[in-house]
Design a protein around this motif. Structure first.
Motif, short mmCIF file in Angstrom:
data_model
loop_
_atom_site.label_atom_id
_atom_site.label_comp_id
_atom_site.label_asym_id
_atom_site.label_seq_id
_atom_site.Cartn_x
_atom_site.Cartn_y
_atom_site.Cartn_z
N LYS A 9 21.51 70.48 32.91
CA LYS A 9 22.01 70.53 34.51
C LYS A 9 21.18 69.11 34.90
O LYS A 9 19.93 69.18 35.22
N VAL A 10 21.81 68.17 35.42
CA VAL A 10 21.37 66.93 35.89
C VAL A 10 21.33 66.71 37.36
O VAL A 10 22.39 67.03 37.99
N LYS A 11 20.36 66.20 38.00
CA LYS A 11 20.18 65.72 39.49
C LYS A 11 21.36 64.85 39.56
O LYS A 11 21.27 63.80 38.77
N PRO A 12 22.10 64.88 40.70
CA PRO A 12 23.24 63.89 41.02
C PRO A 12 22.74 62.60 41.20
O PRO A 12 23.35 61.60 40.52
N ASN A 13 21.49 62.24 41.77
CA ASN A 13 20.94 60.94 41.62
C ASN A 13 20.37 60.40 40.55
O ASN A 13 20.15 59.21 40.55
N ALA A 14 20.26 61.33 39.64
CA ALA A 14 19.66 60.95 38.20
C ALA A 14 20.98 60.61 37.17
O ALA A 14 20.58 60.38 36.03
N ARG A 15 22.12 60.90 37.46
CA ARG A 15 23.27 60.94 36.51
C ARG A 15 23.47 59.61 35.82
O ARG A 15 23.24 59.88 34.49
N ASN A 48 27.85 67.27 36.88
CA ASN A 48 26.52 66.96 36.38
C ASN A 48 25.96 68.08 35.46
O ASN A 48 24.50 68.13 35.46
N THR A 49 26.83 68.78 34.79
CA THR A 49 26.36 69.77 33.64
C THR A 49 26.92 69.39 32.41
O THR A 49 28.11 69.06 32.57
N ASP A 80 12.63 64.07 34.46
CA ASP A 80 12.94 63.30 35.42
C ASP A 80 14.30 63.61 35.94
O ASP A 80 14.51 63.03 37.11
N TYR A 81 15.30 63.69 34.99
CA TYR A 81 16.87 63.86 35.23
C TYR A 81 17.01 65.25 35.63
O TYR A 81 18.27 65.40 36.11
N ALA A 83 17.83 69.09 36.86
CA ALA A 83 17.83 69.72 37.88
C ALA A 83 17.50 71.31 37.74
O ALA A 83 17.23 72.20 38.53
#
Length: 94
Positions: A9-15, A48-49, A80-81, A83
């Motif tokens: 699961k990725v942070k939206p701003n790190a996609r 973002n998953t 860093d990426y 969530a």
């Protein structure tokens, strides 16, 4: 054959940075002698998953993978990426 499914699961701003990093990891991992399949897919219902699907010849192939420069780069920056913590499921195909 060993099958690994890794849920991310990725942070939206790190996609974008995440996708750039994984493009390199996927490309390099596919070149490894013990790799049979390496693919990433995005969940169509949960933005973002991602699911990383890996097929390896044996445990030795996975151990080698964990010594490569692209693996080291991934491990050193993946937090860093993300969530949420990654979920890893490992299967043995008979």
């Amino acid at each position: 054959m060993i099958v690994l499914n890794v849920f991310l699961k990725v942070k939206p701003n790190a996609r974008q940075h995440f996708l750039e990093l994984f493009h390199e990891v996927i490309e390099e991992s596919r070149k490894e002698a013990g790799n049979l399949h390496y693919q990433m897919a995005e969940d169509i219902l949960q933005e973002n998953t991602f699911l990383l699907i890996e097929h390896w010849k044996d445990e030795q192939a996975i151990e080698f993978h964990h010594t490569t420069p692209h693996w080291d780069k991934l491990v050193s920056s993946i937090d860093d990426y993300l969530a949420a913590p990654t979920v890893l499921k490992q299967y043995q195909q008979n």
